[in-house]
Design an enzyme around this catalytic site. Structure first.
Site, PDB file in Angstrom:
ATOM      1  N   ILE A  10       4.292   0.989   7.038  1.00  0.00           N
ATOM      2  CA  ILE A  10       3.832   0.430   8.313  1.00  0.00           C
ATOM      3  C   ILE A  10       4.746  -0.738   8.656  1.00  0.00           C
ATOM      4  CG2 ILE A  10       1.915  -0.686   9.509  1.00  0.00           C
ATOM      5  CD1 ILE A  10       0.035   0.708   7.524  1.00  0.00           C
ATOM      6  N   HIS A  11       5.396  -0.662   9.788  1.00  0.00           N
ATOM      7  CA  HIS A  11       6.400  -1.668  10.146  1.00  0.00           C
ATOM      8  C   HIS A  11       5.882  -2.571  11.271  1.00  0.00           C
ATOM      9  CE1 HIS A  11      10.455  -3.254  10.362  1.00  0.00           C
ATOM     10  NE2 HIS A  11      10.429  -3.115  11.689  1.00  0.00           N
TER      11      HIS A  11
END
Length: 464
Positions: free
Chosen positions: A446-447
């Site tokens: 998850i960025h």
């Protein structure tokens, strides 16, 4: 913080005996901590009821994490100006306000448990218990009143108590107790001058590369460390400050300094001294003082069980005591045979830069499998939130310990950085289920998060 204290009470649940051969209660739980409450809680939920707090609620996890949060907020205020917030300087911390808020919350938890016990008609005795025989416990209240309780099954969950180094002059008279690096971290974080005397290694039992990074970060943010030093005596000066004398074992010198407060953080001992266990045949380890149990938490006396910090070979962690208590209750009264699994238990050290881990340390993995059979993937990283604030991220580091085989099963994961507990909690499930390095590499991160850095690990220590 020293005022956050509570004695371990006894909890009782059961129904009156129908005849003289029956004991007064089906179950007696001695100890009001996490493990004892969990055991009792399952019985009340499933047989009718709910379940004070023990170390975790009163003087452990809960107040520790809240004070850690206080220190983090202080750091956030310093960062805020880099993000455009106008913050008046210098910022001052009010210890009394924080302490009162923490104590109020802890008291609310205590009260909540008491009300729930009362609502479910659970008999609660605040007293010190001692075995008269294997089915009978004599309880003595603070006023000296004695009560005799008999039960078919008894669970000992009295937990541990901080240990004082009584061989050191003045230790008991002038010291208080708590957890070393976590307390030193948040005390430094709220602006107090803090020194740690460390005789050998930090965070014994944890991965030592990670432990060294934790202390390096603490030093860089102001905590002083006196390494390879052993305290010799504590004396009270006319100014009411405490003068500590210690020996530097590396240099062979003796040094002194004065402090407002001396806090001992030299471990804990099982709180079983007054239980009179020998008289009923409950065996303990002569070195550690802990109660010897089998996989089902049974002691050497078949109907007496023990859970939590007082048991030999178990992690001294609140969640494991809770899980063990719940499973024990299910086995005793719920027709279950499920045993507690103590492998791959995740945990976190709430130092200023948190350290979370699950599974084996690098040292333990090498010891178990040999260095040729262990692959370590690792990386330093910089949290995005550190960039604008220009914070040092030199100790933000991830290490994954794997078996060096085709599947590369993950043996341990170690993470130093913000919100380490939250990060490790998520990955713990996969590792508990036998996750492999290739599976992790297929996991999309998850960025922009710190946790996604784990999904990018590709450099091995072996590569140099």
């Amino acid at each position: 913080a020293a005022a956050l204290a509570a004695t371990a009470p006894a909890f009782l649940r059961g129904k009156a005996a129908g005849g003289s051969t029956r004991k007064e209660y089906d179950l007696l739980v001695i100890g009001g901590g996490s493990g004892g409450l969990a055991c009792l809680r399952w019985c009340m939920w499933n047989l009718g009821g709910w379940g004070l707090g023990g170390t975790c609620v009163n003087v452990g996890c809960i107040p520790k994490k809240l004070m850690h949060q206080a220190a983090l907020l202080g750091g956030a205020l310093k960062d805020a100006q880099h993000y455009g917030w106008s913050v008046a300087h210098p910022v001052h911390h009010n210890w009394s306000v924080m302490a009162q808020a923490v104590q109020n919350y802890v008291k609310s938890l205590n009260w909540g448990h008491r009300v729930q016990l009362q609502d479910k008609k659970v008999k609660y005795f605040n007293m010190k218990g001692s075995f008269s025989d294997s089915h009978t416990v004599c309880g003595i209240a603070k006023g000296g009143k004695e009560t005799t309780l008999t039960a078919e099954k008894i669970v000992i969950a009295t937990g541990g108590r901080p240990k004082y180094p009584t061989h050191i002059t003045g230790a008991l008279e002038y010291g208080i107790t708590n957890v070393s690096l976590e307390c030193a971290g948040f005390l430094t974080g709220i602006g107090l001058d803090t020194t740690v005397i460390m005789r050998s290694i930090p965070l014994r039992g944890f991965d030592q590369q990670m432990a060294s990074l934790v202390t390096e970060h603490m030093e860089s943010y102001g905590t002083k460390f006196l390494k390879k030093c052993v305290p010799a005596k504590v004396e009270k000066l006319e100014s009411s400050r405490l003068q500590v004398t210690w020996k530097n074992t590396e240099l062979g010198t003796e040094e002194t300094d004065s402090f407002d407060t001396v806090m001992w953080a030299v471990g804990r001992v099982p709180d079983i001294k007054t239980l009179n266990l020998d008289s009923v045949g409950v065996k303990t380890n002569s070195e550690t003082g802990k109660i010897i149990v089998d996989a089902s938490e049974a002691t050497s006396v078949p109907h007496i069980y023990a859970i939590g910090d007082i048991t030999e070979g178990r992690p001294e962690l609140t969640p494991t005591a809770i899980a063990a208590g719940k499973l024990l209750a299910r086995r005793l009264f719920g027709h279950s045979s499920e045993l507690m699994d103590y492998d791959n238990v995740p945990t976190t050290v709430f130092t200023p830069l948190e350290y979370g881990c699950v599974g084996l340390s690098e040292e333990k993995a090498v010891q178990c499998y040999g260095s040729d059979n262990v692959e370590v993937f690792h990386a330093y990283y910089k949290p995005l939130e550190f960039t604008v604030a220009e914070r040092d991220a030199a100790q933000c580091y991830i290490k994954m310990v794997c078996l060096r085989e085709r599947e590369q099963r993950i043996l341990g994961l170690h993470f130093i950085g913000p919100n380490a507990g939250e990060v490790i909690q998520g990955f713990a499930l996969g590792i508990k289920c036998g996750a492999t390095y290739p599976q992790l590499m297929k996991t999309i991160g998850i960025h922009p998060t710190c946790a996604e850095e784990i999904t990018k690990l590709h450099i091995t220590k072996r590569s140099g």
